[in-house]
Design a protein around this motif. Sequence first.
Motif, short mmCIF file in Angstrom:
data_model
loop_
_atom_site.label_atom_id
_atom_site.label_comp_id
_atom_site.label_asym_id
_atom_site.label_seq_id
_atom_site.Cartn_x
_atom_site.Cartn_y
_atom_site.Cartn_z
N TYR A 32 0.86 -1.19 0.00
CA TYR A 32 0.00 0.00 0.00
C TYR A 32 0.88 1.23 0.00
N GLN A 34 0.71 5.56 1.29
CA GLN A 34 -0.05 6.56 2.03
C GLN A 34 0.37 7.97 1.62
N TYR A 36 0.30 11.98 3.19
CA TYR A 36 0.15 12.82 4.38
C TYR A 36 0.29 14.28 3.97
N PRO A 44 2.96 15.68 10.41
CA PRO A 44 2.15 15.23 9.26
C PRO A 44 0.78 14.71 9.70
N PHE A 46 -2.42 12.26 8.31
CA PHE A 46 -2.80 11.24 7.34
C PHE A 46 -3.96 11.73 6.48
N ARG A 51 -4.26 0.71 -1.58
CA ARG A 51 -3.63 -0.60 -1.61
C ARG A 51 -3.20 -0.96 -3.02
N LEU A 89 3.36 14.66 1.59
CA LEU A 89 4.35 13.59 1.68
C LEU A 89 3.73 12.27 1.28
N SER A 99 3.92 -1.78 9.33
CA SER A 99 3.67 -0.50 9.96
C SER A 99 4.79 0.51 9.81
N THR A 100 6.00 0.07 9.55
CA THR A 100 7.09 1.02 9.38
C THR A 100 6.94 1.71 8.03
N LEU A 101 7.11 3.03 7.99
CA LEU A 101 6.98 3.78 6.76
C LEU A 101 8.27 4.51 6.42
N PHE A 103 9.29 7.82 4.28
CA PHE A 103 8.66 9.01 3.74
C PHE A 103 9.50 9.62 2.63
N GLY A 104 8.81 10.16 1.62
CA GLY A 104 9.49 10.99 0.64
C GLY A 104 9.79 12.35 1.23
N TYR B 33 6.45 5.58 17.37
CA TYR B 33 7.61 5.87 16.54
C TYR B 33 8.24 7.20 16.97
N GLN B 48 11.20 2.40 16.45
CA GLN B 48 9.80 1.97 16.50
C GLN B 48 9.63 1.00 17.66
N LYS B 97 -2.56 0.53 13.58
CA LYS B 97 -2.17 -0.48 12.59
C LYS B 97 -1.40 0.15 11.44
N PHE B 102 0.63 11.79 14.19
CA PHE B 102 1.82 12.50 14.64
C PHE B 102 1.50 13.56 15.70
#
Lengths: 113, 111
Positions: A32, A34, A36, A44, A46, A51, A89, A99-101, A103-104, B33, B48, B97, B102
């Motif tokens: 997926y 996202q 922001y 940021p 959301f 997906r 972003l 869950s870890t992202l 970011f650009g 995070y 994290q 999830k 933030f």
Amino acid sequence: SQKIEQNSEALNIQEGKTATLTCNYTNYSPAYLQWYRQDPGRGPVFLLLIRENEKEKRKERLKVTFDTTLKQSLFHITASQPADSATYLCALPPRSGYSTLTFGKGTMLLVSP
Amino acid sequence: EAGVAQSPRYKIIEKRQSVAFWCNPISGHATLYWYQQILGQGPKLLIQFQNNGVVDDSQLPKDRFSAERLKGVDSTLKIQPAKLEDSAVYLCASSPKYTQYFGPGTRLTVL
């Protein structure tokens, strides 16, 4: 690791026009993606998640597309308003896990009246 | 619903001093995070937590940065000693999830 490319130059448009922001990634296609919004001095916020099996997602004046062949997502704001001025972003999860992202750098949008 | 709280909002210190940041996540969010955001860049993950265990700290400069999340709720991030290049905004986020929420961030200036 994933490399994310967003236009570093600010996008200037007139109120009422459609703004289109681009997010390109270079490695694996994520499950997926996202988007922001970040205002100066704030964290940021959301906006949308799309997906890999969804071509398009809409929320009010926002529309996101996800093309895994092109490795690209487009973020559109229709009927833009000065209040839409912010940095946008895109963020992608890792190949595994969820869950870890990453970011650009973000693209700044400036909507003038 | 209360958002993610962070304090302080601003901090100015001299290099080689130590500093600590505090974060209170949204109630019920198991994942927390810490990010570092340098001006003009996107947030970069430092660490994290899942409840009170570390899931990913691969980008945390462990020689000077440390973080803990006691009892799986609040968290603190510490820098000791600070360097000039640590000047940035430190963001805390929590997540149920997929979506991350933030806080306002702490702007750190190291002189």
